[in-house]
Design a protein around this motif. Structure first.
Motif, short mmCIF file in Angstrom:
data_model
loop_
_atom_site.label_atom_id
_atom_site.label_comp_id
_atom_site.label_asym_id
_atom_site.label_seq_id
_atom_site.Cartn_x
_atom_site.Cartn_y
_atom_site.Cartn_z
N ILE A 33 0.85 -1.19 0.00
CA ILE A 33 0.00 0.00 0.00
C ILE A 33 0.89 1.24 0.00
N SER A 34 0.33 2.32 -0.46
CA SER A 34 1.00 3.62 -0.37
C SER A 34 -0.04 4.65 0.02
N HIS A 35 0.43 5.74 0.59
CA HIS A 35 -0.47 6.80 1.06
C HIS A 35 0.24 8.13 0.95
N TRP A 36 -0.45 9.12 0.41
CA TRP A 36 0.09 10.47 0.30
C TRP A 36 -0.45 11.26 1.48
N ILE A 95 -7.62 5.18 5.20
CA ILE A 95 -6.48 4.40 4.68
C ILE A 95 -6.40 3.06 5.42
N SER A 96 -6.75 3.06 6.69
CA SER A 96 -6.76 1.81 7.45
C SER A 96 -7.84 0.87 6.91
N CYS A 97 -9.00 1.44 6.55
CA CYS A 97 -10.07 0.63 5.95
C CYS A 97 -9.60 0.01 4.63
N ALA A 98 -8.95 0.82 3.79
CA ALA A 98 -8.45 0.31 2.50
C ALA A 98 -7.46 -0.83 2.74
N TYR A 99 -6.57 -0.67 3.70
CA TYR A 99 -5.57 -1.68 4.03
C TYR A 99 -6.25 -3.01 4.39
N ALA A 130 2.52 5.05 10.50
CA ALA A 130 2.05 3.96 9.64
C ALA A 130 1.85 2.69 10.45
N PHE A 131 2.79 2.38 11.33
CA PHE A 131 2.68 1.19 12.17
C PHE A 131 1.39 1.25 12.99
N GLU A 132 1.14 2.40 13.58
CA GLU A 132 -0.06 2.55 14.41
C GLU A 132 -1.34 2.40 13.58
N VAL A 133 -1.42 3.10 12.46
CA VAL A 133 -2.64 3.10 11.66
C VAL A 133 -2.90 1.74 11.01
N VAL A 179 -6.90 -1.94 -6.83
CA VAL A 179 -8.12 -2.17 -6.05
C VAL A 179 -9.14 -2.95 -6.89
N TYR A 180 -9.34 -2.53 -8.15
CA TYR A 180 -10.30 -3.24 -9.01
C TYR A 180 -9.91 -4.70 -9.19
N ARG A 181 -8.61 -4.97 -9.41
CA ARG A 181 -8.16 -6.37 -9.55
C ARG A 181 -8.47 -7.15 -8.27
#
Length: 146
Positions: free
Chosen positions: A36-39, A81-85, A55-58, A136-138
């Motif tokens: 994953i990546s996040h801006w 972002i945590s939901c996406a992960y 990042a570790f916490e989230v 995500v679509y894949r």
């Protein structure tokens, strides 16, 4: 009333899972896969190790813990972002995994240790991709990761 706010810089945070060693420290040459990546904007000069700790916490916190904080600064972004992960079925961020923090074209690589983070050289064995619509679509179609 005017409030002063520290100047911000855009950071790209990429999480890499260690494919060869889970729960043991990263060693040069271990296979890493970007999951994953996040801006994210952080104040200019923020220590990349502090961003890796975020990042570790989230990516390890329960959604039930993050949800009540959605109304706080950055709380909604943390929750989403945590939901996406989790929706991508990523495992916890653990000792041996790596976080790369890029700011202004400069990347700092940090390996998750039992306690804290260790600066490492650019890993030679990296696969995977950032979080993209296509990834995500894949995943939603059952295709998993590329």
């Amino acid at each position: 009333m005017t409030t002063s706010r520290a100047p911000m810089a855009l950071h790209v945070i990429a999480v890499y899972h260690n494919r060869e060693s889970r729960f043991f420290p990263y060693e040069d040459g271990h296979q890493l896969t970007q999951v994953i990546s996040h801006w994210r904007h952080h104040p200019i000069g923020t220590d990349p190790a502090d961003i890796a700790a975020w990042a570790f916490e989230v990516f390890n916190a329960d959604l039930d813990w993050l949800e009540p904080h959605r109304g706080t600064p950055d709380g909604e972004a943390d929750f989403l972002i945590s939901c996406a992960y989790r929706l991508m079925r990523r495992r916890s961020l653990s000792t041996g995994d790596v976080v790369a923090v890029t700011t202004d074209g400069r990347t700092t690589w940090l390996a998750c240790e039992f306690l804290g983070w260790r600066h490492i050289a650019v890993p030679p064995a990296v696969t995977g991709e950032p979080l993209t619509a296509d990834a995500v679509y894949r995943h939603v179609r059952g295709g998993g990761d590329a």
